[in-house]
Structures are given as C-alpha cells and as structure tokens.
Design a protein around this motif. Structure first.
Motif, PDB file in Angstrom:
ATOM      1  N   ILE A 107       0.845  -1.202   0.000  1.00 15.17           N
ATOM      2  CA  ILE A 107       0.000   0.000   0.000  1.00 15.17           C
ATOM      3  C   ILE A 107       0.874   1.245   0.000  1.00 15.17           C
ATOM      4  CG2 ILE A 107      -1.592   1.378   1.407  1.00 15.17           C
ATOM      5  CD1 ILE A 107      -2.962  -1.290   2.202  1.00 15.17           C
ATOM      6  N   ILE A 108       1.901   1.240   0.841  1.00 16.57           N
ATOM      7  CA  ILE A 108       2.816   2.392   0.892  1.00 16.57           C
ATOM      8  C   ILE A 108       3.453   2.622  -0.475  1.00 16.57           C
ATOM      9  CG2 ILE A 108       5.042   3.196   1.811  1.00 16.57           C
ATOM     10  CD1 ILE A 108       4.196   1.820   4.497  1.00 16.57           C
ATOM     11  N   SER A 109       3.950   1.565  -1.059  1.00 14.80           N
ATOM     12  CA  SER A 109       4.599   1.676  -2.367  1.00 14.80           C
ATOM     13  C   SER A 109       3.647   2.237  -3.421  1.00 14.80           C
ATOM     14  CB  SER A 109       5.100   0.290  -2.781  1.00 14.80           C
ATOM     15  OG  SER A 109       5.572   0.305  -4.097  1.00 14.80           O
ATOM     16  N   GLN A 110       2.438   1.707  -3.455  1.00 14.59           N
ATOM     17  CA  GLN A 110       1.472   2.157  -4.460  1.00 14.59           C
ATOM     18  C   GLN A 110       1.028   3.599  -4.196  1.00 14.59           C
ATOM     19  OE1 GLN A 110       0.906   0.415  -7.220  1.00 14.59           O
ATOM     20  NE2 GLN A 110       2.346  -1.066  -6.392  1.00 14.59           N
ATOM     21  N   TYR A 111       0.841   3.940  -2.932  1.00 13.80           N
ATOM     22  CA  TYR A 111       0.470   5.314  -2.582  1.00 13.80           C
ATOM     23  C   TYR A 111       1.568   6.274  -3.052  1.00 13.80           C
ATOM     24  CZ  TYR A 111      -0.981   9.269   0.342  1.00 13.80           C
ATOM     25  OH  TYR A 111      -1.374  10.502   0.793  1.00 13.80           O
ATOM     26  N   GLN A 112       2.814   5.909  -2.802  1.00 16.08           N
ATOM     27  CA  GLN A 112       3.910   6.791  -3.200  1.00 16.08           C
ATOM     28  C   GLN A 112       3.983   6.942  -4.713  1.00 16.08           C
ATOM     29  OE1 GLN A 112       7.127   5.119  -0.672  1.00 16.08           O
ATOM     30  NE2 GLN A 112       7.265   7.211   0.127  1.00 16.08           N
TER      31      GLN A 112
ATOM     32  N   ASN B 195       5.094  16.123   2.392  1.00 14.64           N
ATOM     33  CA  ASN B 195       5.023  15.756   3.811  1.00 14.64           C
ATOM     34  C   ASN B 195       4.467  14.351   3.987  1.00 14.64           C
ATOM     35  OD1 ASN B 195       6.115  18.188   4.678  1.00 14.64           O
ATOM     36  ND2 ASN B 195       4.130  19.143   5.007  1.00 14.64           N
ATOM     37  N   ALA B 196       3.417  14.022   3.266  1.00  9.90           N
ATOM     38  CA  ALA B 196       2.841  12.673   3.339  1.00  9.90           C
ATOM     39  C   ALA B 196       3.842  11.646   2.831  1.00  9.90           C
ATOM     40  CB  ALA B 196       1.544  12.601   2.548  1.00  9.90           C
ATOM     41  N   ASP B 197       4.539  11.969   1.763  1.00  6.13           N
ATOM     42  CA  ASP B 197       5.526  11.054   1.188  1.00  6.13           C
ATOM     43  C   ASP B 197       6.652  10.767   2.184  1.00  6.13           C
ATOM     44  OD1 ASP B 197       6.600   9.633  -1.258  1.00  6.13           O
ATOM     45  OD2 ASP B 197       8.237  11.055  -0.882  1.00  6.13           O
TER      46      ASP B 197
ATOM     47  N   LEU C  54       5.351   8.400   4.800  1.00  7.67           N
ATOM     48  CA  LEU C  54       5.225   7.049   4.253  1.00  7.67           C
ATOM     49  C   LEU C  54       6.584   6.371   4.173  1.00  7.67           C
ATOM     50  CD1 LEU C  54       2.582   7.709   1.501  1.00  7.67           C
ATOM     51  CD2 LEU C  54       2.343   6.079   3.371  1.00  7.67           C
ATOM     52  N   SER C  55       7.598   7.124   3.798  1.00  7.14           N
ATOM     53  CA  SER C  55       8.946   6.550   3.741  1.00  7.14           C
ATOM     54  C   SER C  55       9.398   6.105   5.131  1.00  7.14           C
ATOM     55  CB  SER C  55       9.938   7.556   3.152  1.00  7.14           C
ATOM     56  OG  SER C  55       9.657   7.759   1.787  1.00  7.14           O
ATOM     57  N   GLU C  56       9.071   6.880   6.159  1.00  7.48           N
ATOM     58  CA  GLU C  56       9.402   6.493   7.530  1.00  7.48           C
ATOM     59  C   GLU C  56       8.692   5.195   7.909  1.00  7.48           C
ATOM     60  OE1 GLU C  56       8.669   9.637  10.361  1.00  7.48           O
ATOM     61  OE2 GLU C  56       9.695  11.097   9.088  1.00  7.48           O
ATOM     62  N   LEU C  57       7.418   5.079   7.540  1.00 10.47           N
ATOM     63  CA  LEU C  57       6.677   3.846   7.841  1.00 10.47           C
ATOM     64  C   LEU C  57       7.310   2.644   7.119  1.00 10.47           C
ATOM     65  CD1 LEU C  57       2.949   5.022   7.714  1.00 10.47           C
ATOM     66  CD2 LEU C  57       4.329   4.503   9.746  1.00 10.47           C
TER      67      LEU C  57
END
Length: 163
Positions: free
Chosen positions: A103-108, A146-148, A151-154
């Motif tokens: 999900i993180i990858s696709q969101y990014q 900021n969101a990106d 997400l990278s931290e997660l």
C-alpha cells in the motif's frame, strides 16, 4: 517561446488532468485505507482521503478562476497507477504487514505522479503571473511531500523489522 495564451491553455489542461487524477486517487485511497493493518498507516490514508478532496476543491477553484471548467476528462496516467494499486495492494493474497508495505509503495507512486503535475502547474502559474494560483499549488506540493516523507518512515520501520 509560447504565447501566454497558449501557456494558459496548457495550464488549464494540466489542472483538468490533475482534477481527474485526484478524483481517481481519492476513490482508491478509501479502499486502501480499509485494507491497511497498521494504525499509523490507516490514519494517514484516511487523512489523505480528506486532503486529496481539499486539493481537488482547490483545483476546481483555481481552474474556474481562470475560466476553465471540469468536463469529462479522464487522466489515463493515474488510471494505470490506480489499476496497479488495486492489483498489487488489494487483489494479491498478502498478510497485514506485507500488504501495508505494498500500500505504501502504491500510494507513493500515485503521489509522485501528482507531485509532477502539481509542480508543473505551479511553475505554469508563476510563468503566467498568477501568484495566488502558484501559492495554492505550491502548498499542495508541500502537503504531498510531507505525506511522502511520512510514508517513507513507515516503510523504513518494516525494513528494520525484517533485519
């Protein structure tokens, strides 16, 4: 050098495309947020749905302020990214943590597509002397960055867990 009338048309077309991209992304983000298992990721995704909606309304306002309107545009670039997100993050048989990473990858991927569009639109607005538009669009770029970063931290947490 293109005439400002031509650049304005390109600017309006770019914003119409971004509106379609945002609309598509917002719809898939609702579904992705329901599938996330990590509370921090779920919260971010739910917040993002609202944020994308605000960005879409800003786009509508800026677009209408320049004499453009939302039509039946359909951003094929985001369509492909949304289909990829559905395939990889929703349809594959994954456990919670692995699904969260996908999900993180696709969101990014979707967000980076938006960054390119919003950054370009902000540059066009600046070139056209539309300072208010440029400020609004640059603010959206900042929100996406900021969101990106978050997400990278997660995603890095998962890397540490795997080690």
């Amino acid at each position: 050098m293109p005439s400002s009338e031509t650049l304005k048309k390109i600017y309006i077309d770019e914003m119409r495309d971004l509106w379609s991209a945002n609309d598509q992304m917002q719809r898939v983000m609702k579904t992705l947020s329901q599938k996330a298992s990590d509370k921090k990721l779920k919260d971010l995704l739910e917040k993002s749905v609202s944020g994308i909606g605000k960005h879409t309304e800003t786009l509508r306002s800026v677009l209408e302020g320049q004499g453009g309107k939302i039509g039946k545009e359909h951003c094929k670039g985001m369509e492909g990214l949304v289909e990829e997100a559905k395939t990889h993050a929703l349809e594959e048989d994954l456990d919670g943590e692995l699904r969260d990473l996908v999900i993180i990858s696709q969101y990014q991927r979707m967000s980076h597509y938006g960054l390119a569009g919003f950054g370009t639109a902000a540059a066009y607005a600046s070139a056209l002397g539309l300072k208010d538009d440029a400020t609004k669009l640059k603010s959206i770029v900042k929100d996406i960055y900021n969101a990106d970063d978050y997400l990278s931290e997660l995603a890095q947490r998962a890397e540490k867990a795997a080690a």
